[in-house]
Scaffold this active site. Structure first.
Site, mmCIF file in Angstrom:
data_model
loop_
_atom_site.group_PDB
_atom_site.id
_atom_site.type_symbol
_atom_site.label_atom_id
_atom_site.label_comp_id
_atom_site.label_asym_id
_atom_site.label_seq_id
_atom_site.Cartn_x
_atom_site.Cartn_y
_atom_site.Cartn_z
ATOM 1 N N TRP A 127 0.861 -1.180 0.000
ATOM 2 C CA TRP A 127 0.000 0.000 0.000
ATOM 3 C C TRP A 127 0.903 1.238 0.000
ATOM 4 C CZ3 TRP A 127 -1.998 2.632 4.889
ATOM 5 C CH2 TRP A 127 -2.979 3.584 4.580
ATOM 6 N N ASP A 208 -0.810 -5.567 9.126
ATOM 7 C CA ASP A 208 -1.820 -4.596 8.735
ATOM 8 C C ASP A 208 -3.053 -5.387 8.304
ATOM 9 O OD1 ASP A 208 -3.358 -2.535 7.817
ATOM 10 O OD2 ASP A 208 -1.866 -1.694 6.457
ATOM 11 N N ALA A 210 -6.606 -4.791 7.248
ATOM 12 C CA ALA A 210 -7.573 -3.781 6.829
ATOM 13 C C ALA A 210 -8.825 -4.363 6.200
ATOM 14 C CB ALA A 210 -6.913 -2.812 5.831
ATOM 15 N N LYS A 243 -13.541 -0.866 6.023
ATOM 16 C CA LYS A 243 -14.114 -1.694 4.969
ATOM 17 C C LYS A 243 -15.191 -2.630 5.502
ATOM 18 C CE LYS A 243 -10.360 -0.059 2.877
ATOM 19 N NZ LYS A 243 -9.413 0.872 3.525
#
Length: 394
Positions: A127, A208, A210, A243
């Site tokens: 990212w 991470d 997400a 999300k």
């Protein structure tokens, strides 16, 4: 002072969004922006979120500050969602943050505060904001091979060779599921090999997470993170609710610092509170209250999980439809990997020139490295995209 400021490089995704808005074509397709969209092109408010917000509106009596670490009930609910019973609760220090990005930023701050010499190993690609924040903080970065453009999968041998170069105290940044931007993920055996490598080198994992619930399901998407946390002496986890709860603008995240030695938890907790105080004092609370309300109410939680599962399956169906259409249009299986990827994103494997051709000729917008948001498609636009890809000779 202001005249001495230097222009900053424009964010490529934000630039792409503006170019898309300015395009007058009515048949344009936006595959660039990283938000979930339904078949109508909307990012809906989930049913359980609406119900939780209504309940808060009726019952909330104050908007005063919460603690520096946020509401403890939110931390408990999120730790249960992410970690289950993988580690004892007493081993986890947690801080509410402004979104998953805030959790990532605070994790990097904690790393720099605890070990200024630590290098952060990041996947190639990753990212973009990972690198942007690390560069801003002037933290040393080492990339490790990850994506194999030829197969559309993970270059696991290259990854293992590169992370083996880590030194004690270095950090290996890992995507817990639904790798952004490639969509290519490690399997369980590969995750165990990564854990074994970190145990051998003394590196610290930072996960991470997400997109929990967007890949193979809420529990399956947490499996790798739980494996890491249970096996390693110390682990950092940056979790996002943007999300899976669809509350992007509420900026709701959590940073977890886990130690096998629970006696270290109070110090870690105090340090997280200190870092929050330096950056933004008290974290946002509305999104956290919504998440807590949903996760602690069996009826709301079941409805949320059901709608999230519908979202996940819709993306999997779009992936399979696109892979099938491309097979028909190109007469080959070279895009079969799209059906194997998970989450919102996949890298198509097109050159920047071909990506620009798709935009100019067909009004199809994706990031220059050919990262596309599968959730930007619907059953009607999948064949359009497949024809455009075949015609462009990608």
């Amino acid at each position: 002072m202001f005249e001495s400021l230097k222009p900053q490089p424009a964010d490529k995704i934000l630039m792409l969004m503006q170019t898309f808005r300015d395009d007058p074509r009515t048949d344009k397709i936006d595959l660039g922006v990283g938000v979930y969209k339904n078949a109508e092109g909307l990012t809906p408010v989930m049913r359980a979120v609406k119900a939780a917000e209504h309940r808060l509106w009726e019952t909330q009596t104050t908007k005063t500050y919460v603690g520096l670490l946020g509401d403890p009930a939110y931390s408990d609910a999120m730790i249960d969602l992410v970690l289950g019973d993988a580690v004892p609760r007493a081993s986890v220090a947690a801080a509410a943050t402004p979104g998953g990005t805030g959790a990532v930023r605070q994790a990097f701050e904690l790393i720099r505060y605890g070990n200024p010499e630590a290098r952060v190993f990041v996947s190639d690609p990753t990212w973009p904001n990972h690198l942007s924040i690390l560069n801003y903080l002037k933290m040393p970065v080492v990339t490790y091979r990850y994506f194999d453009a030829e197969t559309g999968g993970v270059n696991f041998a290259g990854m293992m060779e590169d992370i083996a170069q880590a030194r004690p105290g270095d950090v290996i940044l890992l995507h817990g599921c639904c790798h952004n931007p490639t969509g290519a993920n490690l399997n369980r055996v590969e995750w165990q090999a990564v854990i074994d490598s970190m145990l051998k080198t003394g590196a610290l994992p930072m996960v991470d997470l997400a997109y929990q619930g967007f890949g193979d399901g809420l529990e399956a998407d947490a499996e790798a993170t739980r494996m890491v946390a249970a096996a390693m002496p110390e682990t950092l986890i940056a979790a996002s609710c943007s999300k899976n709860f669809g509350i992007y603008r509420e900026r709701t995240g959590l940073l977890m610092a886990i130690s096998a030695d629970a006696s270290k938890t109070p110090l870690a907790r105090d340090t997280l509170a200190f870092l929050n105080r330096q950056n933004y004092s008290f974290p946002p609370d509305h999104g956290a209250r919504v998440v807590t309300t949903i996760l602690t109410d069996p009826v709301l939680r079941a409805d949320w999980a059901s709608e999230l599962e519908e979202t996940r399956l819709s993306m999997l169906n779009l992936r399979q439809q696109l892979a099938d259409e491309l097979r028909q249009q190109t007469g080959s299986d070279r895009f079969a990997f799209l059906a194997q990827h998970r989450g919102m994103f996949s890298r198509l494997g097109a050159s920047p020139e071909k990506v620009e051709q798709l935009r100019a000729d067909n009004g199809i917008y994706m990031v220059g490295d050919s990262r596309m948001n599968i959730a930007g498609l619907n059953s009607k636009t999948v064949p359009i995209l497949a024809r455009a890809i075949a015609q462009a000779g990608i």
